[in-house]
Design a protein around this motif. Structure first.
Motif, PDB file in Angstrom:
ATOM      1  N   HIS A   1       3.961  -2.177 -15.675  1.00 54.06           N
ATOM      2  CA  HIS A   1       5.050  -2.931 -16.288  1.00 54.06           C
ATOM      3  C   HIS A   1       6.376  -2.401 -15.768  1.00 54.06           C
ATOM      4  O   HIS A   1       6.429  -1.322 -15.172  1.00 54.06           O
TER       5      HIS A   1
ATOM      6  N   SER B   1      -3.101 -11.535 -22.970  1.00 57.12           N
ATOM      7  CA  SER B   1      -2.468 -10.615 -23.913  1.00 57.12           C
ATOM      8  C   SER B   1      -1.142 -10.156 -23.338  1.00 57.12           C
ATOM      9  O   SER B   1      -1.007  -9.968 -22.133  1.00 57.12           O
ATOM     10  N   ARG B   2      -0.162  -9.972 -24.209  1.00 53.44           N
ATOM     11  CA  ARG B   2       1.144  -9.496 -23.722  1.00 53.44           C
ATOM     12  C   ARG B   2       1.062  -8.056 -23.218  1.00 53.44           C
ATOM     13  O   ARG B   2       1.961  -7.555 -22.559  1.00 53.44           O
ATOM     14  N   TYR B   3      -0.042  -7.385 -23.528  1.00 53.10           N
ATOM     15  CA  TYR B   3      -0.188  -5.996 -23.082  1.00 53.10           C
ATOM     16  C   TYR B   3      -0.740  -5.881 -21.663  1.00 53.10           C
ATOM     17  O   TYR B   3      -0.743  -4.805 -21.085  1.00 53.10           O
TER      18      TYR B   3
ATOM     19  N   ASN C   1      -2.737  -2.442 -29.896  1.00 44.84           N
ATOM     20  CA  ASN C   1      -2.293  -1.837 -28.628  1.00 44.84           C
ATOM     21  C   ASN C   1      -2.884  -0.442 -28.423  1.00 44.84           C
ATOM     22  O   ASN C   1      -2.423   0.310 -27.577  1.00 44.84           O
TER      23      ASN C   1
ATOM     24  N   LYS D   1      -3.252 -11.431 -15.348  1.00 46.46           N
ATOM     25  CA  LYS D   1      -3.255 -12.830 -15.792  1.00 46.46           C
ATOM     26  C   LYS D   1      -3.663 -13.787 -14.686  1.00 46.46           C
ATOM     27  O   LYS D   1      -4.227 -14.845 -14.944  1.00 46.46           O
TER      28      LYS D   1
ATOM     29  N   ASP E   1       5.124  -2.109 -28.616  1.00 43.61           N
ATOM     30  CA  ASP E   1       5.303  -3.062 -27.517  1.00 43.61           C
ATOM     31  C   ASP E   1       4.537  -2.712 -26.253  1.00 43.61           C
ATOM     32  O   ASP E   1       4.577  -3.455 -25.274  1.00 43.61           O
ATOM     33  N   SER E   2       3.869  -1.573 -26.251  1.00 45.05           N
ATOM     34  CA  SER E   2       3.084  -1.219 -25.064  1.00 45.05           C
ATOM     35  C   SER E   2       1.790  -0.559 -25.524  1.00 45.05           C
ATOM     36  O   SER E   2       1.653  -0.186 -26.692  1.00 45.05           O
TER      37      SER E   2
END
Lengths: 352, 352
Positions: free
Chosen positions: B100, A2-4, B201, A10, B175-176
């Motif tokens: 992040h 997931s991009r989150y 999300n 990962k 986006d988060s």
């Protein structure tokens, strides 16, 4: 994926514990559990905790449990750290004590959670080969490192490193922490706890899951110099104030107060291990000398994975690791007298 | 300080939980525990676990518990994560979802463990000021970020952010990950769990410590998109396979099956909160509107720290935070009817 996710997630390859099958009527010899239940005093202590008091937080510092362990092992309370199973204790040691520029060292054949924790906490590591007899070679650890960890007896081999070898390791390695993971020490080894007052870089980790029959309660502990313990506490208190619930703290305390029951269970397991080793040797197995509550065995004429699958068809589960150097071995937990006999009978039948 | 510590350990400032005094006969209104014990069915479930089965590991995936929570909240089982208290669940979210390049955002007045976890897991963070009324201003979170976390109702203010504001936040922040920490939601708020299927999300975190009277058992959970849950599981399984012991899993399951008892406890706490708010207001206190099992109150003419100390002399413990913006407030957990009355009487006496 997931991009989150945090990028690290990962790349993680999580640990896979031995199967906990939900069907009953199995002979479960795959996760080194004790065949005997906990002391009746432990069960009574848990029942006593089932009260209105559960609305209250547990003691975040587990003072009574720490004092009990300190008294049992003749150390000071500030030399004791407790956690939610020895896995949590070790995970905290990785964060508190092993994150240094030089790599952590551990044997190439060992508890397979060590590389997982290394990846999780971004601790660089290097494995040190065991000898052809699966023994830990202390001299091979004489190299620049940011810490050393190994189980004693080692898993999954069961081989014991004598205390004088651990002393030797501590003499040649004074600049980083040496963690001795003694999950199985009560089944025939001599604990390195005897050395903690002499070596400020020694941390010894125990679990109540094996010899104290409390895998279901999740309690582990570490003993070492107060400075090492303080580092562990700082990490723990930056993570989770109350990792041990009320029944777990009470159960653990009660366990240390019933020495007779504890000793009798250990003796029974040791006796079964010796009988099973004899029975398997008679069937042509090569069984490594074990000081643990499991044996590590291979048969020169029979493939280990095939044997494991055939045993499963007979409702007997043992642990098989498809890994270099050990993929012809079975790791068999010591069950009750009856379970060990049933295993030996099944193997005799299978080998024809 | 020790040369053996990982460098990070030296810079940690651990979280300090509310005091858990060992003396009895105290009116303990400092850690937001429920004044009512857990359901008798929960106690029975714990007693049933006190058996020989404790020699066996618990289910590492807590499948029965996850399914029970999924059924209760009308989501799929793969949308549920469970942990050793919501603190462990949040700590895992920090590692799995918040690391992040952009900073994590949380309110400047909030749960004081958030900055500790940020330091522990090296997550850069920035605080977002609450309004003069201690409300969370959703528009102020409209800035580059690597994640957002806040309690709802907020701690220690008790102020509730309505669901439409959370929806608005999720619309402007895609986006988060947005974590809504709903430790106190059952005392009068509407849960954002209703939104998880609309926002991939969103992660909602609950604890059984407050509304379910199980602080002593250490169970928390998260509900969100299966991908977020998978990221959490990867971190959990790279740390500790079995964080929930057998009695904790059984107790949690039983709690969700006794809806009537749960609802009646929540209603009693809410009723006491309203009476206590009234009583304190009559004494001249300014009490923030609370949707939690505590109130946050200040007196225009009396110093909060002095009041907290005077209450302690009368064996009543409340929480005082010596921090900017809130150092004139007391955080008072809602006790039983009698405890709330005793507190009001003591304050009346003290204020003359």
């Amino acid at each position: 994926m997931s991009r989150y996710w945090s990028p690290l997630v990962k790349s993680l390859t999580p640990y896979v514990p031995g199967e906990q099958p939900k069907i009953t009527n199995l002979i479960k010899l795959n996760t080194n559990e004790n065949p005997y239940g906990p002391s009746s005093k432990v069960l009574e202590a848990i029942r006593s905790e089932a009260s209105d008091n559960l609305r209250l937080y547990p003691d975040p510092n587990a003072d009574t449990l720490k004092q009990t362990i300190a008294d049992y092992h003749s150390v000071d309370k500030n030399q004791v750290f407790v956690g939610n199973g020895s896995d949590e204790v070790i995970a905290i040691a990785f964060q508190a004590l092993f994150k240094h520029p030089n790599p952590l060292l551990f044997p190439d054949i060992t508890y397979s959670f060590y590389p997982v924790w290394s990846d999780m906490y971004q601790v660089d590591y290097q494995t040190v080969p065991v000898t052809d007899n699966f023994e830990i070679d202390v001299q091979a650890f004489k190299q620049a490192n940011g810490g050393i960890i190994f189980p004693n007896p080692n898993a999954p081999t069961g081989r014991l490193l004598p205390l004088d070898q651990i002393k030797l390791l501590l003499e040649i390695n004074t600049d980083s922490v040496v963690v001795v993971d003694e999950a199985y020490i009560d089944f025939g080894g001599e604990s390195a706890i005897a050395l903690v007052n002499d070596y400020p870089n020694l941390l010894v980790i125990h679990t109540l899951s094996k010899s104290r029959s409390l895998a279901g309660m999740r309690v582990g502990f570490a003993i070492g110099h107060p400075d090492l313990i303080e580092g562990m506490e700082r990490v723990k208190n930056s993570f989770n104030s109350y990792p041990l619930d009320r029944p777990a703290q009470a159960a653990a305390v009660a366990s240390f107060l019933d020495e007779e029951y504890f000793q009798s269970c250990c003796q029974k397991v040791i006796a079964s291990r010796e009988s099973l080793t004899e029975a398997l040797t008679a069937l042509g197995f090569e069984v490594l000398p074990s000081a643990a509550n499991f044996i590590f065995a291979k048969h020169p004429e029979h493939d280990a994975e095939t044997l494991a699958n055939q045993l499963r068809e007979r409702s007997i589960i043992v642990r098989y690791f498809k890994k270099p150097k050990i993929d012809q071995f079975l790791r068999i937990s010591i069950g009750s007298t009856e379970e060990c006999e049933q295993l030996a009978t099944a193997l005799k039948d299978m080998l024809g």
